[in-house]
Design an enzyme around this catalytic site. Structure first.
Site, short mmCIF file in Angstrom:
data_model
loop_
_atom_site.label_atom_id
_atom_site.label_comp_id
_atom_site.label_asym_id
_atom_site.label_seq_id
_atom_site.Cartn_x
_atom_site.Cartn_y
_atom_site.Cartn_z
NE ARG A 129 -2.85 -0.50 3.36
CZ ARG A 129 -2.20 -0.07 4.25
NH1 ARG A 129 -1.05 -0.63 4.75
NH2 ARG A 129 -2.28 1.28 5.80
CE LYS A 130 6.13 -0.01 3.59
NZ LYS A 130 6.87 -0.85 3.88
CB THR A 131 0.65 3.41 -4.41
OG1 THR A 131 -0.40 3.84 -2.56
CG2 THR A 131 0.35 2.17 -3.89
#
Length: 184
Positions: A129-131
């Protein structure tokens, strides 16, 4: 993804163009037509042509946008997108279109490199989820274009117990039991 593209393009153009492109207004005669070609200069996976095209079309709804080759495949170099339209609109859209295309192609290319490294091992490359805020679905689609596997989209669609959850639950056992009870 289409809604996310529209949202990202709207916000990015508002941030970059603001009330108008003062340089283009000062230097390009009104009504001038132009052709812009985006060219890939390094090997990799091109992804984000829809976002780049949507950017040009937002600035000139009458523009013609044509993809020049496959998206989601490893390529060495060459033209990837051509657009014809109002010169002022193309210049206003250019940097935003390039930024989106470069960012998403970078994600797809790096993913493809990792996928190649584990080929034949049975391992899969998963995303996180590191977006970039507001670009999650686009970045996850870029991971898939590079051959990676999408993991959960957000906190809402799957359980993933991490060290903070374990600490707050009182250990691995209690955390797992609580998760299984809440979301079997």
């Amino acid at each position: 993804i289409a809604a996310e593209i529209e949202d990202v393009v709207t916000r990015a153009l508002a941030e970059d163009v603001g009330p108008g492109d003062v340089t283009t207004a000062a230097t390009v005669p009104a009504g001038t037509r132009a052709v812009a070609t985006i060219t890939q200069k390094a090997p990799g996976v091109v992804y984000g042509l829809d976002a780049a095209g949507a950017t040009f079309l937002r600035c000139d709804p009458a523009a013609e946008v044509v993809a020049l080759g496959p998206e989601g495949e490893w390529r060495d170099e060459g033209p990837v997108l051509r657009t014809t339209g109002d010169a002022a609109a193309l210049l206003a859209a250019e940097r935003t279109a390039l930024n989106l295309l470069q960012q998403l192609s970078g994600v797809a290319t790096l993913t493809a490199r990792f996928v190649r490294e584990v080929e034949g091992t049975g391992a899969r490359i998963l995303d996180t989820r590191k977006t970039v805020p507001g670009m999650r679905l686009l970045q996850k689609a870029a991971v898939a274009a590079g051959g990676g596997t999408n993991h959960r989209i957000g906190l809402f669609d799957a359980v993933l117990i991490k060290e903070n959850h374990i600490a707050m639950a009182g250990g691995v056992g209690p955390a797992v039991r609580a998760a299984r009870a809440a979301a079997p």
